[in-house]
Scaffold this motif. Structure first.
Motif, mmCIF file in Angstrom:
data_model
loop_
_atom_site.group_PDB
_atom_site.id
_atom_site.type_symbol
_atom_site.label_atom_id
_atom_site.label_comp_id
_atom_site.label_asym_id
_atom_site.label_seq_id
_atom_site.Cartn_x
_atom_site.Cartn_y
_atom_site.Cartn_z
ATOM 1 N N GLN A 202 0.824 -1.199 0.000
ATOM 2 C CA GLN A 202 0.000 0.000 0.000
ATOM 3 C C GLN A 202 0.860 1.252 0.000
ATOM 4 O O GLN A 202 2.063 1.210 0.293
ATOM 5 C CB GLN A 202 -0.923 0.022 1.223
ATOM 6 C CG GLN A 202 -1.913 -1.117 1.273
ATOM 7 C CD GLN A 202 -2.948 -0.946 2.365
ATOM 8 O OE1 GLN A 202 -3.339 0.169 2.703
ATOM 9 N NE2 GLN A 202 -3.396 -2.065 2.923
ATOM 10 N N ARG A 203 0.199 2.358 -0.316
ATOM 11 C CA ARG A 203 0.837 3.663 -0.252
ATOM 12 C C ARG A 203 -0.092 4.568 0.537
ATOM 13 O O ARG A 203 -1.268 4.726 0.189
ATOM 14 C CB ARG A 203 1.049 4.190 -1.674
ATOM 15 C CG ARG A 203 1.896 5.423 -1.775
ATOM 16 C CD ARG A 203 2.333 5.679 -3.205
ATOM 17 N NE ARG A 203 1.251 5.705 -4.163
ATOM 18 C CZ ARG A 203 0.351 6.676 -4.273
ATOM 19 N NH1 ARG A 203 0.378 7.707 -3.457
ATOM 20 N NH2 ARG A 203 -0.599 6.624 -5.197
ATOM 21 N N LEU A 204 0.404 5.144 1.636
ATOM 22 C CA LEU A 204 -0.357 6.078 2.455
ATOM 23 C C LEU A 204 -0.037 7.497 2.003
ATOM 24 O O LEU A 204 1.102 7.800 1.659
ATOM 25 C CB LEU A 204 -0.010 5.896 3.930
ATOM 26 C CG LEU A 204 -0.105 4.459 4.467
ATOM 27 C CD1 LEU A 204 0.290 4.415 5.937
ATOM 28 C CD2 LEU A 204 -1.496 3.891 4.258
ATOM 29 N N VAL A 205 -1.040 8.370 2.027
ATOM 30 C CA VAL A 205 -0.885 9.709 1.447
ATOM 31 C C VAL A 205 -1.306 10.776 2.438
ATOM 32 O O VAL A 205 -2.372 10.684 3.059
ATOM 33 C CB VAL A 205 -1.733 9.845 0.159
ATOM 34 C CG1 VAL A 205 -1.492 11.205 -0.498
ATOM 35 C CG2 VAL A 205 -1.437 8.708 -0.808
ATOM 36 N N VAL A 206 -0.472 11.808 2.568
ATOM 37 C CA VAL A 206 -0.826 13.044 3.253
ATOM 38 C C VAL A 206 -0.317 14.188 2.387
ATOM 39 O O VAL A 206 0.896 14.351 2.223
ATOM 40 C CB VAL A 206 -0.217 13.142 4.660
ATOM 41 C CG1 VAL A 206 -0.542 14.504 5.274
ATOM 42 C CG2 VAL A 206 -0.732 12.023 5.564
ATOM 43 N N ALA A 207 -1.238 14.924 1.792
ATOM 44 C CA ALA A 207 -0.879 16.035 0.895
ATOM 45 C C ALA A 207 0.015 15.499 -0.222
ATOM 46 O O ALA A 207 -0.383 14.616 -0.958
ATOM 47 C CB ALA A 207 -0.237 17.160 1.693
ATOM 48 N N ASP A 208 1.254 16.025 -0.352
ATOM 49 C CA ASP A 208 2.121 15.580 -1.442
ATOM 50 C C ASP A 208 3.266 14.702 -0.944
ATOM 51 O O ASP A 208 4.341 14.653 -1.546
ATOM 52 C CB ASP A 208 2.681 16.785 -2.211
ATOM 53 C CG ASP A 208 3.523 17.706 -1.327
ATOM 54 O OD1 ASP A 208 3.563 17.493 -0.098
ATOM 55 O OD2 ASP A 208 4.142 18.640 -1.873
ATOM 56 N N VAL A 209 3.025 13.997 0.153
ATOM 57 C CA VAL A 209 3.995 13.037 0.696
ATOM 58 C C VAL A 209 3.302 11.681 0.795
ATOM 59 O O VAL A 209 2.144 11.593 1.202
ATOM 60 C CB VAL A 209 4.507 13.466 2.088
ATOM 61 C CG1 VAL A 209 5.517 12.454 2.628
ATOM 62 C CG2 VAL A 209 5.130 14.856 2.020
ATOM 63 N N SER A 210 4.021 10.627 0.415
ATOM 64 C CA SER A 210 3.432 9.302 0.442
ATOM 65 C C SER A 210 4.450 8.271 0.911
ATOM 66 O O SER A 210 5.615 8.295 0.491
ATOM 67 C CB SER A 210 2.920 8.917 -0.955
ATOM 68 O OG SER A 210 2.216 7.699 -0.915
ATOM 69 N N GLU A 211 3.995 7.373 1.787
ATOM 70 C CA GLU A 211 4.842 6.297 2.291
ATOM 71 C C GLU A 211 4.361 4.963 1.739
ATOM 72 O O GLU A 211 3.172 4.633 1.827
ATOM 73 C CB GLU A 211 4.819 6.250 3.815
ATOM 74 C CG GLU A 211 5.700 5.140 4.387
ATOM 75 C CD GLU A 211 5.623 5.024 5.903
ATOM 76 O OE1 GLU A 211 6.523 4.408 6.496
ATOM 77 O OE2 GLU A 211 4.652 5.552 6.489
ATOM 78 N N ILE A 212 5.273 4.174 1.199
ATOM 79 C CA ILE A 212 4.973 2.817 0.753
ATOM 80 C C ILE A 212 5.148 1.887 1.945
ATOM 81 O O ILE A 212 6.203 1.873 2.582
ATOM 82 C CB ILE A 212 5.886 2.407 -0.411
ATOM 83 C CG1 ILE A 212 5.599 3.296 -1.630
ATOM 84 C CG2 ILE A 212 5.712 0.935 -0.751
ATOM 85 C CD1 ILE A 212 6.537 3.078 -2.794
ATOM 86 N N VAL A 213 4.112 1.117 2.254
ATOM 87 C CA VAL A 213 4.123 0.284 3.460
ATOM 88 C C VAL A 213 3.577 -1.103 3.146
ATOM 89 O O VAL A 213 2.834 -1.311 2.188
ATOM 90 C CB VAL A 213 3.277 0.912 4.596
ATOM 91 C CG1 VAL A 213 3.809 2.272 4.996
ATOM 92 C CG2 VAL A 213 1.806 1.022 4.189
ATOM 93 N N GLY A 214 3.928 -2.053 4.002
ATOM 94 C CA GLY A 214 3.304 -3.365 4.006
ATOM 95 C C GLY A 214 3.462 -4.165 2.733
ATOM 96 O O GLY A 214 2.590 -4.975 2.401
ATOM 97 N N VAL A 215 4.569 -3.981 2.002
ATOM 98 C CA VAL A 215 4.775 -4.783 0.799
ATOM 99 C C VAL A 215 5.210 -6.186 1.227
ATOM 100 O O VAL A 215 6.238 -6.354 1.883
ATOM 101 C CB VAL A 215 5.826 -4.153 -0.128
ATOM 102 C CG1 VAL A 215 6.068 -5.052 -1.343
ATOM 103 C CG2 VAL A 215 5.381 -2.764 -0.570
ATOM 104 N N GLY A 216 4.415 -7.175 0.879
ATOM 105 C CA GLY A 216 4.712 -8.544 1.274
ATOM 106 C C GLY A 216 4.358 -9.524 0.180
ATOM 107 O O GLY A 216 3.365 -9.345 -0.530
ATOM 108 N N THR A 217 5.174 -10.568 0.053
ATOM 109 C CA THR A 217 4.981 -11.594 -0.968
ATOM 110 C C THR A 217 4.578 -12.910 -0.316
ATOM 111 O O THR A 217 5.134 -13.290 0.718
ATOM 112 C CB THR A 217 6.278 -11.807 -1.773
ATOM 113 O OG1 THR A 217 6.690 -10.572 -2.350
ATOM 114 C CG2 THR A 217 6.080 -12.837 -2.886
#
Length: 277
Positions: A202-217
């Motif tokens: 997933q990618r979490l968004v606040v304004a023009d900043v985004s964090e990629i999180v929880g990438v799992g295979t």
């Protein structure tokens, strides 16, 4: 708090804001405890955004007591360079600290845009009504339950069995609402034959900043480049939406080097503390 890298101040404001739409924030001395309201991963405590003095072990103990009272994990997250005094306080309180490279997408990154892979897997952004969404929410739980990068035993059958626990209607509804509101984005590597998500994040968004999180295979599908492809898809989607800053925390140095292949560069160290055992 004096950030060493010019982007760390932006990240600190993101960390403070990102959970507030889905959680209540409790200020406990120089720390803020986020308590999720509704479904989703449990949250954590972190340094308060407002100016405070140094954090003491007593401050950490007070937060841990509150977390226990609420039935929450005794978990803390912060950036080493931004809040250098917190590590010693957390360790004096008896928690174990884990280090994770903190990476930001470089402005000149050339992101691979492979969608339809020759192995019968399609990497795509997941829409609110996409039938792959329940699996995309479930895969990371199986991945983090068998940590590391080695190929594991949990495969499609285990994923299907876990769907009723993690891909519930409430979880899918909350994720779909977040996608529609622009607070989150989900990407997945989907098996064309079965329609199952073999990797997701997933990618979490606040304004023009985004964090990629929880990438799992899915453990049985590891060592095929799926996590890197999903990460690249999330980052590329962020760029198309005008996001200025895209960042993530890698699990270790080896994974950080892989992310470096698609243009991520290190700007600091993310620290996660919790009770062992």
């Amino acid at each position: 708090m004096t950030p060493h890298h010019p982007l760390l101040g932006r990240l600190e404001r993101f960390y403070d804001a990102v959970s507030r739409p889905v959680a209540r924030a409790e200020d406990i001395g120089p720390l803020t405890l986020f308590v999720r309201e509704g479904t989703g991963w449990p949250l954590y405590a972190r340094p308060a955004l407002r100016e405070t003095g140094p954090v003491s072990a007593d401050d950490v103990d007070r937060v841990r007591e509150r977390q226990r009272a609420l039935g929450l994990p005794e978990s803390f997250e912060w950036v080493a360079e931004t809040t250098p005094t917190l590590r010693a306080a957390v360790e004096r309180s008896g928690l174990t600290v884990h280090e994770h490279p903190l990476l930001v997408l470089g402005p000149g990154a050339l992101l691979p845009m492979v969608r339809h892979r020759p192995d019968g897997i399609t990497v795509r952004m997941v829409a609110p009504a996409d039938p792959a969404l329940p699996g995309a929410l479930t895969v990371p739980h199986l991945a983090f339950g068998d940590p590391g990068t080695r190929v594991g035993t949990a495969g499609p059958a285990e994923l299907v069995a876990a769907l009723p626990r993690y891909g519930t209607p409430d979880a899918v509804r909350a994720a779909a609402d977040g996608i529609r509101a622009g607070r989150t984005a989900v990407a997945a590597a989907v098996d064309d034959a079965s329609g199952l998500a073999l990797c997701a994040g997933q990618r979490l968004v606040v304004a023009d900043v985004s964090e990629i999180v929880g990438v799992g295979t899915l453990p049985a599908a590891r060592r095929r480049g799926l996590a890197l492809a999903v990460t690249a898809a999330l980052a590329a989607d962020a760029r198309t939406r005008g996001i200025r800053t895209v960042f993530l925390s890698a699990s270790d140095e080896e994974v950080a080097r892989l992310y470096g292949q698609i243009g991520f560069v290190r700007v600091g160290t993310a620290l996660i503390a919790g009770a062992e055992g």
